[in-house]
Design an enzyme around this catalytic site. Structure first.
Site, PDB file in Angstrom:
ATOM      1  N   CYS A 121      19.191 -11.747 -11.491  1.00 50.00           N
ATOM      2  CA  CYS A 121      17.361 -13.274 -12.030  1.00 50.00           C
ATOM      3  C   CYS A 121      17.461 -13.412 -13.166  1.00 50.00           C
ATOM      4  CB  CYS A 121      16.546 -13.058 -11.185  1.00 50.00           C
ATOM      5  SG  CYS A 121      16.342 -12.672  -9.427  1.00 50.00           S
ATOM      6  N   HIS A 257      11.447 -16.600 -15.571  1.00 48.05           N
ATOM      7  CA  HIS A 257      11.824 -16.501 -14.069  1.00 48.05           C
ATOM      8  C   HIS A 257      11.527 -16.605 -12.409  1.00 48.05           C
ATOM      9  CE1 HIS A 257      14.027 -15.673 -10.294  1.00 48.05           C
ATOM     10  NE2 HIS A 257      13.265 -14.203 -10.104  1.00 48.05           N
ATOM     11  N   ASN A 288      12.189 -18.511  -4.875  1.00 44.13           N
ATOM     12  CA  ASN A 288      12.878 -17.423  -6.268  1.00 44.13           C
ATOM     13  C   ASN A 288      14.657 -18.034  -5.426  1.00 44.13           C
ATOM     14  OD1 ASN A 288      13.897 -15.736  -7.302  1.00 44.13           O
ATOM     15  ND2 ASN A 288      13.064 -13.819  -6.882  1.00 44.13           N
TER      16      ASN A 288
HETATM   17  C1  LIG Z   1       7.076  -8.272  -2.316  1.00 43.13           C
HETATM   18  C2  LIG Z   1       5.464  -9.066  -2.629  1.00 43.13           C
HETATM   19  C3  LIG Z   1       4.796  -9.864  -3.216  1.00 43.13           C
HETATM   20  C4  LIG Z   1       4.505  -7.580  -2.132  1.00 43.13           C
HETATM   21  O1  LIG Z   1       3.834  -7.540  -2.466  1.00 43.13           O
HETATM   22  P1  LIG Z   1       3.370  -5.840  -2.525  1.00 43.13           P
HETATM   23  O2  LIG Z   1       1.460  -6.402  -2.306  1.00 43.13           O
HETATM   24  O3  LIG Z   1       4.051  -5.128  -3.114  1.00 43.13           O
HETATM   25  O4  LIG Z   1       3.075  -5.204  -0.725  1.00 43.13           O
HETATM   26  P2  LIG Z   1       3.807  -3.699  -0.311  1.00 43.13           P
HETATM   27  O5  LIG Z   1       5.229  -3.582  -0.002  1.00 43.13           O
HETATM   28  O6  LIG Z   1       3.184  -3.086  -1.489  1.00 43.13           O
HETATM   29  O7  LIG Z   1       2.687  -4.316   1.084  1.00 43.13           O
HETATM   30  C5  LIG Z   1       1.307  -3.794   1.188  1.00 43.13           C
HETATM   31  C6  LIG Z   1       1.068  -4.738   2.524  1.00 43.13           C
HETATM   32  O8  LIG Z   1       1.437  -5.818   2.868  1.00 43.13           O
HETATM   33  C7  LIG Z   1       2.506  -5.934   3.682  1.00 43.13           C
HETATM   34  N1  LIG Z   1       3.027  -6.322   3.475  1.00 43.13           N
HETATM   35  C8  LIG Z   1       4.412  -6.580   2.901  1.00 43.13           C
HETATM   36  N2  LIG Z   1       5.145  -7.279   3.268  1.00 43.13           N
HETATM   37  C9  LIG Z   1       5.220  -8.401   3.774  1.00 43.13           C
HETATM   38  C10 LIG Z   1       5.013  -9.583   4.653  1.00 43.13           C
HETATM   39  N3  LIG Z   1       6.299 -10.266   4.101  1.00 43.13           N
HETATM   40  N4  LIG Z   1       4.347 -10.171   5.047  1.00 43.13           N
HETATM   41  C11 LIG Z   1       2.997  -9.482   5.740  1.00 43.13           C
HETATM   42  N5  LIG Z   1       2.678  -8.576   5.090  1.00 43.13           N
HETATM   43  C12 LIG Z   1       3.680  -8.151   4.210  1.00 43.13           C
HETATM   44  C13 LIG Z   1       2.565  -4.371   3.632  1.00 43.13           C
HETATM   45  O9  LIG Z   1       2.749  -4.048   5.748  1.00 43.13           O
HETATM   46  C14 LIG Z   1       1.217  -3.899   3.271  1.00 43.13           C
HETATM   47  O10 LIG Z   1       0.007  -3.910   4.559  1.00 43.13           O
HETATM   48  P3  LIG Z   1      -0.527  -2.834   4.783  1.00 43.13           P
HETATM   49  O11 LIG Z   1      -1.487  -2.597   3.539  1.00 43.13           O
HETATM   50  O12 LIG Z   1      -2.183  -2.771   5.615  1.00 43.13           O
HETATM   51  O13 LIG Z   1       0.200  -1.320   4.845  1.00 43.13           O
HETATM   52  C15 LIG Z   1       5.046  -8.171  -4.256  1.00 43.13           C
HETATM   53  O14 LIG Z   1       6.043  -6.149  -3.924  1.00 43.13           O
HETATM   54  C16 LIG Z   1       6.634  -8.504  -4.907  1.00 43.13           C
HETATM   55  O15 LIG Z   1       6.320  -9.906  -5.524  1.00 43.13           O
HETATM   56  N6  LIG Z   1       7.185  -7.657  -5.472  1.00 43.13           N
HETATM   57  C17 LIG Z   1       8.205  -8.596  -6.793  1.00 43.13           C
HETATM   58  C18 LIG Z   1       9.513  -8.804  -6.180  1.00 43.13           C
HETATM   59  C19 LIG Z   1      10.125  -9.820  -7.110  1.00 43.13           C
HETATM   60  O16 LIG Z   1       9.786 -10.542  -7.642  1.00 43.13           O
HETATM   61  N7  LIG Z   1      11.183  -9.329  -6.408  1.00 43.13           N
HETATM   62  C20 LIG Z   1      12.409 -10.264  -7.703  1.00 43.13           C
HETATM   63  C21 LIG Z   1      12.151  -9.528  -8.456  1.00 43.13           C
HETATM   64  S1  LIG Z   1      13.927 -10.749  -9.358  1.00 43.13           S
END
Ligand SMILES: CC(C)(COP(=O)(O)OP(=O)(O)OC[C@H]1O[C@@H](n2cnc3c(N)ncnc32)[C@H](O)[C@@H]1OP(=O)(O)O)[C@@H](O)C(=O)NCCC(=O)NCCS
Length: 332
Positions: A121, A257, A288
């Site tokens: 990215c 990004h 993305n």
């Molecule tokens: C992916 C992302 C949206 C997930 O959000 P998050 O708040 O970090 O999610 P977590 O993994 O900590 O999980 C939090 C809760 O959401 C739930 N969850 C995770 N992914 C989920 C999904 N796709 N749909 C629904 N629920 C989801 C988890 O089960 C957890 O539930 P709980 O609280 O009941 O246990 C976030 O981490 C993110 O945007 N990260 C950066 C991604 C990115 O930019 N990547 C590319 C970089 S180039």
């Protein structure tokens, strides 16, 4: 003792033209939620994404690159013969070798140097840095920089960590000589200790040697990536602004990004960008698209009239590696 001749190029470079190709299909959240037990509300709230664009089965990284590049060349009023280098940034071209760039060049009628870079990215901002340096060193007069990704080929629809975030697109620009500085210094780097945070599920040798290992797809440790992007990238952006001889108040357009709207909002706050700054948020509709996301967001802002030619824009790419690069540019 004899000495060698060396080349020297013009003092300044700029982005001379821009083009994009967005995947032909618009895929709403509702189409993806079942295998990941998610919801439209959750995806919108946590990422800002409403839809992502995805390419048809037969549309390739090369096809998308060519379509975007043709527009960039037309906007720059340059012919194929005037391009001295073609750089394609991609992590989704399905061949380890040859690279996508020579084929893209050939389809455009270009026989100049052509190579791929793998900087995920951050690939577009890495490409801008390379092109700027090549032109100023006199190694090339005009360089095509293309970020092109068909992410949908590398997703597992049942993967909750990243699949639903990703889209398919290409963005292209031409970098060439300019009367005044149109591309500021690049601040870039890497942190390979985070290599495991965004990666291919299994390497090709493991896939080859194990019948029970599935076709590799992308995976990420979302919360760690979120923290890294939200908190480690603001100092990089601030350094790029200072290196350009500017302050945050001078920035008119911010194009990070397109990873997550919450990361974008956090960066605006931490960099201390002025209230009136125009912020690229094409992720809401395109998802993305990795190396394509920054040029895509620029095109959208300019098409909507929110940003215009000549605006001072801060762009920052960051992603798998981990790698990152930021620079201030003047919009074409
Ligand atoms: C992916 C992302 C949206 C997930 O959000 P998050 O708040 O970090 O999610 P977590 O993994 O900590 O999980 C939090 C809760 O959401 C739930 N969850 C995770 N992914 C989920 C999904 N796709 N749909 C629904 N629920 C989801 C988890 O089960 C957890 O539930 P709980 O609280 O009941 O246990 C976030 O981490 C993110 O945007 N990260 C950066 C991604 C990115 O930019 N990547 C590319 C970089 S180039």
């Amino acid at each position: 003792m004899s000495t060698l001749n060396i080349t020297r190029g013009p003092e300044f470079t700029a982005i001379l033209g821009l083009g994009v190709f967005r995947g032909e299909q618009v895929v709403p959240n509702d189409d993806l939620i079942e295998p990941i037990n998610s919801s439209d509300e959750w995806i919108q709230k946590m990422t800002g994404i409403r839809t992502r664009v995805r390419a048809e089965h037969d549309t390739s990284v090369v096809d998308m690159s060519v379509a975007a590049a043709e527009q960039a060349l037309a906007q720059a009023s340059l012919s194929a013969a005037e391009i001295d280098a073609v750089i394609v940034s991609t992590i989704t071209h399905p061949h380890i070798t040859p690279g996508a760039a020579p084929e893209v060049a050939d389809r455009l009628g270009i026989t100049a140097a052509a190579w791929d870079i793998s900087a995920a990215c951050a690939g577009y901002t890495y490409g801008i840095s390379q092109a700027d340096a090549l032109v100023r060193a006199g190694s090339a007069r005009n360089v095509l920089v293309i970020g092109s990704e068909k992410m949908s080929d590398w997703v597992d629809p049942a993967d909750r960590s990243i699949s639903y975030l990703l889209g398919d697109a290409a963005g292209a620009v031409v970098v060439g000589p300019a009367e005044s500085a149109g591309i500021g210094p690049t601040i870039w780097g890497s942190d390979g200790s985070g290599a495991h945070l965004i990666r291919q599920s299994d390497d090709w040798i493991t896939v080859r040697d194990n019948d029970d290992v599935a076709f590799p797809t992308l995976f990420q440790e979302g919360p760690s990536v979120f923290k890294w992007a939200s908190f480690k990238m603001a100092p990089v952006a601030l350094e790029a602004i200072a290196a350009a001889g500017l302050t945050p108040d001078d920035i008119q357009v911010f194009i990070p990004h397109q990873a997550n709207v919450r990361i974008i909002d956090q960066l605006v706050k931490q960099i201390g960008l002025p209230e009136q700054v125009v912020v690229g948020k094409d992720i809401t509709d395109s998802g993305n698209t990795s190396a394509a996301s920054i040029p895509l967001a620029i095109e959208r802002l300019m098409r909507d009239g929110a940003a215009k030619s000549g605006d001072i824009a801060l762009q920052i790419g960051f992603g798998a590696g981990l790698v990152y690069a930021a620079q201030v540019v003047v919009l074409p």
